[in-house]
Design an enzyme around this catalytic site. Structure first.
Site, PDB file in Angstrom:
ATOM      1  NE  ARG A   1      -2.655   0.809   3.458  1.00  0.00           N
ATOM      2  CZ  ARG A   1      -1.955   1.469   4.383  1.00  0.00           C
ATOM      3  NH1 ARG A   1      -1.509   2.684   4.148  1.00  0.00           N
ATOM      4  NH2 ARG A   1      -1.699   0.914   5.536  1.00  0.00           N
TER       5      ARG A   1
ATOM      6  CE1 TYR B   1     -13.265   8.236 -18.962  1.00  0.00           C
ATOM      7  CE2 TYR B   1     -13.027   8.850 -16.663  1.00  0.00           C
ATOM      8  CZ  TYR B   1     -13.308   7.902 -17.620  1.00  0.00           C
ATOM      9  OH  TYR B   1     -13.629   6.631 -17.232  1.00  0.00           O
TER      10      TYR B   1
ATOM     11  CE  LYS C   1      -9.428   4.147 -20.343  1.00  0.00           C
ATOM     12  NZ  LYS C   1      -9.743   5.529 -20.029  1.00  0.00           N
TER      13      LYS C   1
ATOM     14  CG  ASP D   1      -6.434  12.640 -18.556  1.00  0.00           C
ATOM     15  OD1 ASP D   1      -5.705  11.933 -19.268  1.00  0.00           O
ATOM     16  OD2 ASP D   1      -7.476  12.224 -18.007  1.00  0.00           O
TER      17      ASP D   1
END
Ligand SMILES: *Cc1c(COP(=O)(O)O)cnc(C)c1O
Length: 391
Positions: free
Chosen positions: A50, A104, A201, A176
Site C-alpha cells: 500500500r 472525461y 489505455k 490528462d
C-alpha cells in the site's frame, strides 16, 4: 544506470534495477505484501504494497518519470485513483479550480460531486479561449486542469496559453495526457506541472488491467504518494508488472496506431456517406496547425458522423464485422462506441449537442489490426447499411 536519451529506449530500459535481481532481464514481480523491517524511520518508508514502494513499483515509477521527462512518478490503482488523489493533494477545502469544459466523464463527475461536497469549487472554462480566463480567476484559485486531446471530439485546447496563464497566476497546471501519450505530446517539456494518465489505455495497451499514473516534480510526487498511502488506491504488484511490460511496446504500438488512424480518417473523410471526421491529423481539423506544432502524432482515436444521424449510425455499426462494440480505448483491438449512448449518456442531451456531440457520433479506438482490413470493413458497412451519399 545512465540516463537514456530517447523515448524508444526509455520505455524499454529506464528503471531497471541495478544490479539486476538474480540477473533477471525482466524486473520480477514482488508479490509480497510486507517486507522485513530494515530500520526505516518514517512510516512512508516501511516496505508494504500500500505504501507504493515494492521493488516492482520503484522500477515502474522510474520508467514512468523518464518517459514523461518528470523528476518522479507514482502509479495508482486506476486512472481515477491517480486523478482524485492528485486533485486532493493540490486542492484543499475552500480552494477553486479552473477546468476544461469537456473532460472525461469520470473526472467531470468527480469535480462536480465529490470535490464540490468537500468545498472545492470548479469553474469550467472554454480552454480554447484564453481571453475569457482572467475574469474567472479568484483569490482562492489554485490550479488549472485540461486534457491533451478531448473525448470524443479530439479537440486540442490552447495548451501553450494554459501553461503561460498558470505561470502568470501562480496556478498548478495539470493535464490528462491519456489520449495523446508521451509518444505524441510531452506536457512537462511544454511547462505543465503534473501529467496524469489512465494507464488502462495506451500506456498498458493490452486492455487487461486498470491503472493510473501521475508524473511531475519530486516535491509534488512525494506529497501525492503520501496522500495515496493514506487513501489506499495502490496498484497491485502484478498489475504494476503488466504495466511495465506493456510500456515496453508503447512507442511502436502508438506510432502504428497513429499511422492507421490517419489512413482510416482520410478514407472516411473522402467518403460521400460520411458527414464529418474529427481527427487532429486532418487538415480540416480546426486546430490542425496547433497539433502539427505541438504534437509528434495524432493518436489512434477518431470520431465521425455518417449521413442520416443516429439511425444511420446504428445501421452502419450493425454492419461492421471487425471492430468490437465496446467502450474504453488504447488496446490492440479496434473498438467502436456511440458516445451519446455510452461515455456521455449521463450528460444532459441539450448540453451534449451544444458541445458538438451529436446523437449519431461514432467514436473509434483504432487497434493493431491491418488498417487495410479495418478500412475495407468500414467501407462495406457504409455500403451495406445504405448510408446516403448525399448529405
Ligand atoms: C479512462 C480515462 C480516465 C479514467 O481512467 P480509469 O483507468 O478508467 O480510472 C481518465 N481520463 C481519461 C482521458 C480516460 O480516457
Amino acid at each position: 544506470m545512465g540516463a537514456f536519451k530517447h523515448l524508444e529506449t526509455k520505455v524499454v530500459r529506464a528503471g531497471e534495477p541495478s544490479p539486476r535481481i538474480e540477473g533477471a532481464v525482466i524486473t520480477p514481480i514482488f508479490q509480497s505484501a510486507m517486507f522485513e523491517y530494515a530500520g526505516e524511520t518514517s512510516y512512508h518508508d516501511l516496505k508494504y504494497i500500500r505504501l507504493n514502494n515494492t521493488p516492482t513499483h520503484i522500477a515502474l515509477h522510474a520508467k514512468l518519470a523518464a518517459m514523461e521527462n518528470g523528476e518522479a512518478a507514482l502509479a495508482a490503482a486506476s486512472g481515477m485513483a491517480a486523478i482524485s488523489t492528485t486533485l486532493l493533494t493540490v486542492l484543499a477545502p475552500g480552494d477553486h479550480l479552473l477546468a476544461q469544459d469537456c473532460l472525461y466523464g469520470g473526472t467531470d463527475d468527480l469535480l462536480t460531486t465529490e470535490l464540490a461536497a468537500l468545498g472545492i469549487e470548479t469553474t469550467f472554462i472554454d480552454a480554447d479561449t484564453p481571453a475569457s480566463w482572467p475574469a474567472l480567476v479568484r483569490p482562492n484559485t489554485r490550479a488549472i486542469y485540461v486534457e491533451s486531446l478531448t473525448n470524443p471530439l479530439l479537440q486540442i485546447a490552447d495548451l501553450e496559453a494554459v501553461v503561460q496563464f498558470a505561470k502568470d497566476h501562480r496556478l498548478v497546471s495539470l493535464i490528462d495526457n491519456t489520449f495523446a501519450t508521451p509518444v505524441n505530446f510531452q506536457p512537462i517539456d511544454h511547462g505543465f506541472d503534473l501529467v496524469l494518465h489512465s494507464a488502462t489505455k495506451y500506456l498498458n495497451g493490452h486492455a487487461d488491467i486498470v491503472a493510473g499514473v501521475v508524473i511531475g516534480s519530486r516535491h509534488w510526487i512525494e506529497r501525492i504518494t503520501h496522500r495515496l498511502n493514506h487513501l489506499g488506491g495502490s496498484l497491485d504488484p502484478h498489475a504494476a508488472f503488466l504495466l511495465d511490460r506493456g510500456l515496453k511496446t508503447l512507442v511502436v504500438r502508438m506510432r502504428y496506431q497513429n499511422a492507421s488512424a490517419q489512413r482510416i480518417a482520410e478514407r472516411l473523410h473522402e467518403h460521400p456517406a460520411v458527414a464529418r471526421v474529427n481527427y487532429a491529423g486532418l487538415a480540416s481539423h480546426a486546430r490542425h496547425e496547433r497539433a502539427r506544432r505541438l504534437f509528434g502524432g495524432f493518436s489512434g482515436m477518431l470520431s465521425f458522423e455518417v449521413n442520416g444521424g443516429a439511425d444511420a449510425a446504428d445501421r452502419f455499426i450493425a454492419h461492421t464485422t471487425l471492430p468490437i462494440i465496446a467502450p474504453s480505448l488504447g488496446g490492440a483491438e479496434t473498438l467502436l462506441t456511440r458516445p451519446a449512448l455510452t461515455s456521455h449518456a449521463g450528460m444532459d442531451p441539450e448540453r451534449r449537442r451544444k458541445a458538438g456531440i451529436s446523437d449519431g457520433l461514432i467514436r473509434m479506438s483504432v487497434g493493431l489490426e491491418s488498417p487495410d482490413e479495418i478500412v475495407d470493413d468500414l467501407m462495406q458497412a457504409l455500403e451495406a447499411a445504405a448510408v446516403s451519399t448525399t448529405g
